[in-house]
Scaffold this motif. Structure first.
Motif, short mmCIF file in Angstrom:
data_model
loop_
_atom_site.label_atom_id
_atom_site.label_comp_id
_atom_site.label_asym_id
_atom_site.label_seq_id
_atom_site.Cartn_x
_atom_site.Cartn_y
_atom_site.Cartn_z
N GLU A 221 -9.04 12.46 2.78
CA GLU A 221 -10.20 13.06 2.09
C GLU A 221 -10.22 12.77 0.66
OE1 GLU A 221 -9.18 17.21 2.92
OE2 GLU A 221 -9.71 16.95 5.17
N LYS A 222 -8.98 11.88 0.30
CA LYS A 222 -8.95 11.75 -1.31
C LYS A 222 -9.37 10.33 -1.55
CE LYS A 222 -6.35 15.31 -2.18
NZ LYS A 222 -6.68 16.46 -3.21
N GLY A 223 -10.04 9.86 -0.63
CA GLY A 223 -10.73 8.47 -1.06
C GLY A 223 -10.22 7.11 -0.25
N LEU A 224 -8.69 7.27 0.15
CA LEU A 224 -8.06 5.99 0.79
C LEU A 224 -8.98 6.01 1.99
CD1 LEU A 224 -5.86 3.86 1.18
CD2 LEU A 224 -4.52 5.55 2.39
N TYR A 225 -9.37 4.70 2.29
CA TYR A 225 -9.97 3.97 3.51
C TYR A 225 -9.51 2.73 3.82
CZ TYR A 225 -13.17 3.13 7.04
OH TYR A 225 -13.85 3.16 8.44
N LEU A 226 -8.64 2.38 4.70
CA LEU A 226 -8.17 1.05 5.05
C LEU A 226 -8.53 0.78 6.49
CD1 LEU A 226 -5.69 -1.08 4.40
CD2 LEU A 226 -4.16 0.30 5.24
N PHE A 227 -8.84 -0.36 6.64
CA PHE A 227 -9.47 -0.61 8.04
C PHE A 227 -9.06 -1.90 8.23
CE2 PHE A 227 -13.04 -0.95 4.78
CZ PHE A 227 -13.76 -2.29 5.53
N THR A 228 -9.03 -2.56 9.48
CA THR A 228 -8.88 -3.89 9.84
C THR A 228 -10.14 -4.55 10.36
OG1 THR A 228 -8.08 -3.75 12.19
CG2 THR A 228 -6.38 -3.36 10.57
N LEU A 229 -10.05 -5.89 9.72
CA LEU A 229 -11.22 -6.71 9.75
C LEU A 229 -10.87 -7.70 11.14
CD1 LEU A 229 -11.69 -7.56 6.19
CD2 LEU A 229 -13.05 -6.07 7.51
N PRO A 230 -12.24 -8.40 11.76
CA PRO A 230 -11.92 -9.34 12.61
C PRO A 230 -11.00 -10.40 12.37
CG PRO A 230 -14.32 -8.50 12.54
CD PRO A 230 -13.49 -8.16 11.41
N GLY A 231 -10.12 -10.72 12.93
CA GLY A 231 -9.08 -11.66 12.86
C GLY A 231 -7.67 -11.15 12.15
N GLY A 232 -7.69 -9.78 11.82
CA GLY A 232 -6.37 -9.28 11.38
C GLY A 232 -6.18 -9.10 10.06
N SER A 233 -7.17 -9.37 9.09
CA SER A 233 -7.19 -9.07 7.71
C SER A 233 -7.30 -7.66 7.49
CB SER A 233 -7.81 -9.92 6.98
OG SER A 233 -9.07 -9.74 7.03
N TYR A 234 -7.22 -7.05 6.43
CA TYR A 234 -7.69 -5.60 6.11
C TYR A 234 -8.44 -5.39 4.87
CZ TYR A 234 -3.65 -5.61 2.95
OH TYR A 234 -3.04 -6.04 1.71
N SER A 235 -8.86 -4.48 4.73
CA SER A 235 -9.58 -3.99 3.59
C SER A 235 -9.47 -2.54 3.12
CB SER A 235 -11.35 -4.14 3.62
OG SER A 235 -11.93 -4.22 2.75
N ILE B 54 0.81 -0.98 -0.08
CA ILE B 54 -0.21 0.08 -0.13
C ILE B 54 0.99 1.30 0.06
CG2 ILE B 54 -1.80 1.30 1.31
CD1 ILE B 54 -2.87 -1.54 2.36
N ASP B 55 0.55 2.20 -0.86
CA ASP B 55 1.34 3.47 -0.95
C ASP B 55 0.64 4.49 0.18
OD1 ASP B 55 2.71 5.71 -1.53
OD2 ASP B 55 1.61 5.95 -3.77
N PHE B 56 1.51 4.79 1.02
CA PHE B 56 1.03 5.56 1.95
C PHE B 56 1.71 7.10 2.04
CE2 PHE B 56 0.73 1.47 4.31
CZ PHE B 56 -0.55 1.59 4.83
#
Length: 134
Positions: free
Chosen positions: A119-133, A8-10
């Motif tokens: 504000e530009k649209g990146l939204y990264l979050f972790t899911l139950p169990g530790g995966s991410y979306s 992922i480009d941060f």
């Protein structure tokens, strides 16, 4: 165990300054950047180089001595130098200027852990169990 950095480009966050840190007692811990945010609902710690300055356990178990206000004192006005995200467990490390590190550890098989957005649209979050979306 092998921890692999995600692709992922941060770069959008690099150079951004912490403008606010939530210190309200019954609201999720988090912070706002110049053009983004980070919300933390799992264990975390702030360290200077190799020493822990304050962490989730301090705030949780010793609220008379530690609070999110301590995190605010450390992070407010600091600029982001780098962000490291580890794929398989969704740990996140935000490196700030002056060798300050905010380390976030997803620790639940049932709950989400943290969210990072812009504000530009990146939204990264972790899911139950530790995966991410994203």
């Amino acid at each position: 165990m092998y921890r692999k950095l995600s692709n992922i480009d941060f770069s959008y966050f690099i150079g951004q300054k912490v403008e606010e840190v939530n210190t309200e007692k019954n609201i999720v811990f988090g912070m706002d950047f110049e053009s983004g945010f980070l919300t933390i609902e799992c264990p975390w710690r702030i360290r200077f180089a190799n020493e822990v300055a304050i962490g989730y356990s301090d705030v949780l178990h010793s609220p008379g001595k530690f609070s999110h206000k301590g995190a605010k004192q450390i992070l407010l006005g600091k600029r982001i130098v780098n962000i490291f995200h580890f794929e398989h467990v969704s740990d996140l490390i935000v490196e700030f200027e002056n060798s300050i590190y905010l380390e976030i550890f997803h620790d639940s098989s049932y709950y989400e852990g943290w969210q990072l957005g812009t504000e530009k649209g990146l939204y990264l979050f972790t899911l139950p169990g530790g995966s991410y979306s994203d």
